[in-house]
Every structure is written in structure tokens, then in C-alpha cells.
Design a protein around this motif. Structure first.
Motif, PDB file in Angstrom:
ATOM      1  N   ASN A 125       0.832  -1.210   0.000  1.00  0.00           N
ATOM      2  CA  ASN A 125       0.000   0.000   0.000  1.00  0.00           C
ATOM      3  C   ASN A 125       0.868   1.263   0.000  1.00  0.00           C
ATOM      4  N   TYR A 126       1.695   1.384  -1.035  1.00  0.00           N
ATOM      5  CA  TYR A 126       2.589   2.539  -1.131  1.00  0.00           C
ATOM      6  C   TYR A 126       2.306   3.323  -2.408  1.00  0.00           C
ATOM      7  N   ALA A 127       2.236   4.662  -2.264  1.00  0.00           N
ATOM      8  CA  ALA A 127       2.029   5.538  -3.412  1.00  0.00           C
ATOM      9  C   ALA A 127       3.348   6.011  -4.003  1.00  0.00           C
ATOM     10  N   ASN A 128       4.413   6.062  -3.176  1.00  0.00           N
ATOM     11  CA  ASN A 128       5.730   6.549  -3.595  1.00  0.00           C
ATOM     12  C   ASN A 128       5.639   7.895  -4.316  1.00  0.00           C
ATOM     13  N   PRO A 129       5.113   8.920  -3.655  1.00  0.00           N
ATOM     14  CA  PRO A 129       4.939  10.210  -4.322  1.00  0.00           C
ATOM     15  C   PRO A 129       6.248  10.889  -4.707  1.00  0.00           C
ATOM     16  N   ASP A 130       7.345  10.558  -4.016  1.00  0.00           N
ATOM     17  CA  ASP A 130       8.623  11.214  -4.283  1.00  0.00           C
ATOM     18  C   ASP A 130       9.514  10.422  -5.232  1.00  0.00           C
ATOM     19  N   SER A 131       9.030   9.311  -5.730  1.00  0.00           N
ATOM     20  CA  SER A 131       9.826   8.571  -6.708  1.00  0.00           C
ATOM     21  C   SER A 131       9.871   9.363  -8.011  1.00  0.00           C
ATOM     22  N   THR A 132      10.989   9.272  -8.713  1.00  0.00           N
ATOM     23  CA  THR A 132      11.141  10.029  -9.959  1.00  0.00           C
ATOM     24  C   THR A 132      10.658   9.188 -11.138  1.00  0.00           C
ATOM     25  N   LEU A 133      10.264   9.882 -12.203  1.00  0.00           N
ATOM     26  CA  LEU A 133       9.708   9.202 -13.371  1.00  0.00           C
ATOM     27  C   LEU A 133      10.700   9.169 -14.523  1.00  0.00           C
ATOM     28  N   GLN A 134      10.654   8.083 -15.229  1.00  0.00           N
ATOM     29  CA  GLN A 134      11.398   7.984 -16.485  1.00  0.00           C
ATOM     30  C   GLN A 134      10.618   8.721 -17.571  1.00  0.00           C
ATOM     31  N   ARG A 135      11.305   9.010 -18.661  1.00  0.00           N
ATOM     32  CA  ARG A 135      10.619   9.705 -19.763  1.00  0.00           C
ATOM     33  C   ARG A 135       9.488   8.845 -20.322  1.00  0.00           C
ATOM     34  N   ASN A 136       9.724   7.548 -20.498  1.00  0.00           N
ATOM     35  CA  ASN A 136       8.655   6.721 -21.057  1.00  0.00           C
ATOM     36  C   ASN A 136       7.506   6.543 -20.064  1.00  0.00           C
ATOM     37  N   GLU A 137       7.777   6.604 -18.761  1.00  0.00           N
ATOM     38  CA  GLU A 137       6.714   6.539 -17.763  1.00  0.00           C
ATOM     39  C   GLU A 137       5.813   7.763 -17.847  1.00  0.00           C
ATOM     40  N   PHE A 138       6.422   8.940 -17.905  1.00  0.00           N
ATOM     41  CA  PHE A 138       5.621  10.158 -17.967  1.00  0.00           C
ATOM     42  C   PHE A 138       4.808  10.205 -19.259  1.00  0.00           C
ATOM     43  N   MET A 139       5.402   9.820 -20.353  1.00  0.00           N
ATOM     44  CA  MET A 139       4.683   9.805 -21.626  1.00  0.00           C
ATOM     45  C   MET A 139       3.498   8.856 -21.563  1.00  0.00           C
ATOM     46  N   ALA A 140       3.706   7.684 -20.963  1.00  0.00           N
ATOM     47  CA  ALA A 140       2.626   6.708 -20.827  1.00  0.00           C
ATOM     48  C   ALA A 140       1.500   7.252 -19.950  1.00  0.00           C
ATOM     49  N   MET A 141       1.862   7.951 -18.874  1.00  0.00           N
ATOM     50  CA  MET A 141       0.860   8.506 -17.969  1.00  0.00           C
ATOM     51  C   MET A 141      -0.030   9.512 -18.684  1.00  0.00           C
ATOM     52  N   VAL A 142       0.565  10.389 -19.478  1.00  0.00           N
ATOM     53  CA  VAL A 142      -0.210  11.386 -20.215  1.00  0.00           C
ATOM     54  C   VAL A 142      -1.167  10.703 -21.188  1.00  0.00           C
ATOM     55  N   PHE A 143      -0.675   9.707 -21.892  1.00  0.00           N
ATOM     56  CA  PHE A 143      -1.511   8.995 -22.860  1.00  0.00           C
ATOM     57  C   PHE A 143      -2.675   8.300 -22.176  1.00  0.00           C
ATOM     58  N   ARG A 144      -2.422   7.636 -21.066  1.00  0.00           N
ATOM     59  CA  ARG A 144      -3.468   6.898 -20.368  1.00  0.00           C
ATOM     60  C   ARG A 144      -4.495   7.834 -19.732  1.00  0.00           C
ATOM     61  N   ALA A 145      -4.109   9.063 -19.435  1.00  0.00           N
ATOM     62  CA  ALA A 145      -5.038  10.024 -18.844  1.00  0.00           C
ATOM     63  C   ALA A 145      -6.046  10.544 -19.850  1.00  0.00           C
ATOM     64  N   GLU A 146      -5.756  10.437 -21.122  1.00  0.00           N
ATOM     65  CA  GLU A 146      -6.639  11.010 -22.139  1.00  0.00           C
ATOM     66  C   GLU A 146      -7.239   9.983 -23.093  1.00  0.00           C
ATOM     67  N   THR A 147      -6.855   8.733 -22.983  1.00  0.00           N
ATOM     68  CA  THR A 147      -7.258   7.732 -23.970  1.00  0.00           C
ATOM     69  C   THR A 147      -8.133   6.648 -23.344  1.00  0.00           C
ATOM     70  N   PRO A 148      -9.335   6.424 -23.878  1.00  0.00           N
ATOM     71  CA  PRO A 148     -10.157   5.303 -23.389  1.00  0.00           C
ATOM     72  C   PRO A 148      -9.459   3.975 -23.655  1.00  0.00           C
ATOM     73  N   VAL A 149      -9.705   3.009 -22.791  1.00  0.00           N
ATOM     74  CA  VAL A 149      -9.101   1.684 -22.954  1.00  0.00           C
ATOM     75  C   VAL A 149      -9.538   1.083 -24.280  1.00  0.00           C
ATOM     76  N   GLN A 150      -8.587   0.578 -25.032  1.00  0.00           N
ATOM     77  CA  GLN A 150      -8.841   0.000 -26.353  1.00  0.00           C
ATOM     78  C   GLN A 150      -7.669  -0.875 -26.756  1.00  0.00           C
ATOM     79  N   ASP A 151      -7.839  -1.634 -27.828  1.00  0.00           N
ATOM     80  CA  ASP A 151      -6.743  -2.436 -28.351  1.00  0.00           C
ATOM     81  C   ASP A 151      -5.767  -1.532 -29.086  1.00  0.00           C
TER      82      ASP A 151
END
Length: 484
Positions: free
Chosen positions: A172-198
Motif C-alpha cells: 500500500n505505497y504511493a511513492n509520491p517522491d519517486s522520480t519518473l522515467q521519460r517513457n513513464e511520464f509519456m505513458a501517464m499522459v496517454f493513459r489520462a486522455e485515452t479510453p481503454v482499447q486495443d
């Protein structure tokens, strides 16, 4: 410095400690301008490392899965608490409430954070001190590594957990202070705006950056990344390396505020810790005689991080200026530091709340096909006494008047007489006028107030009710003088 790859390591430490050991850090990992030029001329890729906060990640990171919002089972306690606070209810197809409405007002079990942040009813919860505190408290009760008084950051981590943008760590850890990789941040942005699909993997992207679970999502926003695949600057080393705050802001500003980026005046804003460094790549001969060398953008960024007093590339500086206008940063940008998970969510939420790609709407509940509210049957349409009784409302609040029904003195009732009926009526009227002209005379025209042959009789109305004394009219069985 020799070798194929170079690492620049810096540490974020308390100010007083930094003063004590500053002399030990001076020049530890700095690489000279000539060494950088020699490396890029040799065609060497470069690894970029940035200042990172002291942080120890806890737990084991969960698998990166992708499921429709209404079907998610991660963080069950958090999810239930938020559903209760936001008055989200289950349906036959998923859930309904402020997080499950699309811009057209219809129910959407496969909703996204981007859409939800354009629903003003959800924003009311985020902006309300009492409601946001309830949401934050639920988040703090779900994670073991959030401080009790850090309600704002808890709210951002709750948004990440509920919308499953990036995985949490078990148990049960959120790890708010962990740093993000470039591909992690890019993935997060995409998942925030894109409905689940194939999704179909882009093999060219994978060839450029190497294999990663984040690729399938990161490829969707690669065109907005500061480091690009065209110059080979986004590669296996940099895609899996720590992203700077400036790069994160560049991706968001270029993706959602491209018009602002195109017309921004770099001289309109100043910062305490950043300035426009201009065309660093050409100055440092990473671009020479108009020819862009392989990895030139990653070298340019490396030089800027090592020499912050010289400024940062103009495109990154433009992103800082636009971000400041949107309230994402202030006079202090910390542009060259590593982006943390909580900061990434904060940047994302503030950006999506302001972007205009989706029209703002207002909906507490969504329309669900097949569950529309039925209008009560009109009395003439009811088939049984029970039908009539079901439609009765003693307060009349559910009655809708038809076009032919009287709605009050301020509105003319609509006529239901057909044209043929009116013609027949006019014909009969004309025949009656010819045969009985006396009936159609206007008494007022001749000064005669008698109605035909009938004389007007009676007491003029003075606005008061008359009193009668029983006995005066000849009713001898009632005692005289009795007044009613």
C-alpha cells in the motif's frame, strides 16, 4: 572523460548540508565542452542524469495493466470511499456519477481523467475545501507513505490511484517522491486522455527506444516529447532515464497549448532560476554548418543541465513561459531537476483542467440508454383506473400542459379548429345574420341599454353585500328582526 557513455550525477540535499560539503561536490561529474564535442563527433550516445530528491521507494511495483475505469479493482478501499463521497452508484453496465459522464451527458464506463476534469460537477469537489479534505483523508487511509497534513499531494495521488494512470506499489505505497522515467511520464499522459482499447505496437518506436511495458502508451505522445527519435536523442538510454521538470512541461504545453507555444514572447516573463539560452546546439557545434549530428538534442540538454547559468534551449524556455501563464510554475521553476510522481500528477491535472480540446459540461449523473425517465401518461391516454391513479400528483408538479390546454391569462390557447370547420361556421353565421338581423344588433350603437326586448332590472352593484331582515318578505314563521 573516456568511455562510450557519460553519467552526470547530482544530489538534492538540504541547503545547510550543501554549504558544508559543497567543496566535495565541485567538479565531480562535470564534463568539459571539448569532451562533449568529441563524444558527439564520435557518434556516442549519452546518458542524461539529473538532480533527484533523496527518496527510497517502498514496496513492489504492481503490474502495468489497462482496464476500463468502471471495471478497475485496484485500491478497493480508496475506490469505495471516493465513490461514496462523489455519490457514484453502480449500474447494470458499470457505474454512474460525476466520473462516468462523457461530454454529451451519456454514461461512459470507459471514461478518462481528461474528460472527468471537464465536468464542472467533479471540479466542485476538487475546489471545495470540505469535499477535497474528505477525498484526501480517504487517500491517506489507503497509503502508508503519505504524511497526514499533506492533503494536496494526497489528493493528486488519489487521482492517480483511482484512474490507474501509473501503478502503485504493493502492499500500500504511493511513492509520491519517486522520480519518473521519460517513457513513464509519456505513458501517464496517454493513459489520462485515452479510453481503454486495443493498441498496436509501433515497431519503429520500439527499435528506437528498446523494449518496455510503457512503449505501447508512450508511442502515442512521442511527437510531443522534447527528445525525439528523429535525431536519435530519444533512445534506450534516455527513454529509460529520468525526465526533467522542463521536459515534462514541454510535452504538456506542446500537446495541449500548441497555439500558445507558437506565439509566446520569451521576453515577456522572467524567472529566478531560468533564462533563455538560445540556440545552444549551434553554439556548442552539436549542429554544425546546418547539419544536425546524431543525438544533438540529448547533448544540448546535457550541456544546459551542466551549465544552468547559460540558460536552457529556447523551446524548453518557451514551455516554462506558457506553464507560468497557466499557473503550473512560479518564479522558481527547478527546471533541471527530476520530475517526481506527485509533481507529474499535479502538472497533468492543472493542464487538463485548462485545455480547451473538450467543451466544459455539467453533469452529476449520466443518461443511460434504456433507463430514461418516462413521462407520466395523460388522463385521456390512460387505459385503466389504476393508470389514472398512478399518474395523480396532488401538487400538480409533474403535469405538463399540452398545446391545446389553457395555461393562464398570459398565454393564448392554441386553436384546434380546422380550416374547413371555420369556413362552415362562417357560412352558418352569415345565414343567421340575414334571417334574424335583430339578434345581431349592437345595443350600444343606438344608445339602448336594454338587451333586446328585455328591460334591465335590479339593484346597481355598489360592491357591498346587501343585508335582509327576515319577516319583511312575508315569511311570518320566522321571528321578525332576525338578521342573516
Amino acid at each position: 572523460m573516456s568511455g562510450r557513455f557519460m553519467t552526470i550525477k547530482r544530489i538534492v540535499i538540504p541547503t545547510i548540508t550543501m554549504v558544508i560539503i559543497a567543496s566535495q561536490l565541485m567538479g565531480c561529474a562535470a564534463v568539459s565542452q571539448s569532451e562533449l564535442l568529441q563524444m558527439i563527433n564520435q557518434g556516442d550516445a549519452i546518458e542524461i542524469e539529473v538532480a533527484t530528491p533523496i527518496n527510497q521507494e517502498q514496496g513492489t511495483e504492481s503490474a502495468l495493466d489497462w482496464q476500463e475505469l468502471a471495471s478497475l479493482t485496484t485500491n478497493p478501499d480508496l475506490r469505495k470511499s471516493w465513490d461514496d463521497i462523489l455519490m457514484i452508484t453502480p449500474t447494470d453496465t458499470g457505474k454512474n456519477g460525476v466520473l462516468y459522464v462523457n461530454a454529451e451527458g451519456n454514461n461512459e464506463p470507459n471514461n478518462t481523467l481528461r474528460v472527468a476534469l471537464h465536468n464542472s460537477e467533479f471540479l466542485k469537489y476538487l475546489d471545495s475545501e470540505a469535499d477535497s479534505l474528505q477525498l484526501s483523508n480517504a487517500v491517506q487511509g489507503n497509503y502508508a507513505d503519505l504524511e497526514e497534513n499533506d492533503t494536496t499531494r494526497a489528493l493528486y495521488m488519489g487521482i492517480n490511484g483511482y484512474f490507474n494512470l501509473l501503478p502503485d506499489a504493493n502492499p500500500n505505497y504511493a511513492n509520491p517522491d519517486s522520480t519518473l522515467q521519460r517513457n513513464e511520464f509519456m505513458a501517464m499522459v496517454f493513459r489520462a486522455e485515452t479510453p481503454v482499447q486495443d493498441l498496436t505496437a509501433d515497431s519503429a518506436f520500439a527499435d528506437a527506444v528498446g523494449q518496455s511495458d510503457y512503449n505501447i502508451y508512450a508511442q502515442g505522445v512521442v511527437q510531443n516529447s522534447y527528445l525525439d527519435t528523429a535525431s536519435k536523442s530519444l533512445n534506450n538510454l534516455t527513454a529509460n532515464g529520468t525526465i526533467t521538470r522542463a521536459e515534462a512541461l514541454y510535452l504538456l504545453m506542446s500537446r495541449y497549448f500548441s497555439d500558445d507555444m507558437a506565439k509566446v514572447d520569451v521576453k515577456s516573463v522572467t524567472f529566478n532560476d531560468a533564462k533563455d539560452g538560445g540556440d545552444i546546439a549551434t553554439k556548442q557545434k552539436f549542429i554544425e554548418d546546418g547539419t544536425q549530428k546524431d543525438y544533438w538534442k540529448s547533448y544540448e540538454l546535457t550541456y544546459a543541465i551542466q551549465n544552468p547559468d547559460d540558460g536552457l534551449p529556447t523551446d524548453l524556455y518557451k514551455a516554462l513561459v506558457v506553464a507560468k501563464s497557466k499557473g503550473l510554475v512560479g518564479d522558481v521553476t527547478r527546471w533541471d531537476e527530476a520530475l517526481t510522481k506527485s509533481e507529474a500528477i499535479e502538472f497533468l491535472v492543472k493542464t487538463l483542467r485548462q485545455e480547451k480540446g473538450i467543451t466544459q459540461f455539467n453533469a452529476k449523473q449520466a443518461r443511460i440508454e434504456g433507463h430514461e425517465v418516462q413521462e407520466p401518461a395523460k388522463p385521456e391516454e390512460a387505459e385503466t383506473v389504476e393508470d389514472l391513479e398512478d399518474g395523480i400528483n396532488s401538487t400538480h408538479t409533474d403535469v405538463e400542459l399540452g398545446d391545446d390546454e389553457y395555461k393562464g391569462d398570459d398565454e393564448e390557447p392554441a386553436s384546434t379548429t380546422s380550416e374547413s370547420d371555420r369556413e362552415l361556421f362562417d357560412s352558418i353565421w352569415e345565414e343567421l345574420e340575414e334571417e334574424y338581423p335583430d339578434l345581431f344588433e349592437d345595443p350600444s350603437a343606438s344608445g339602448n341599454t336594454n338587451q333586446g326586448n328585455y328591460e334591465h332590472v335590479g339593484t346597481p352593484d355598489n360592491g357591498e353585500l346587501p343585508t335582509y331582515t327576515i319577516g319583511e318578505s312575508g315569511t311570518s314563521d320566522v321571528p321578525a328582526g332576525t338578521v342573516y
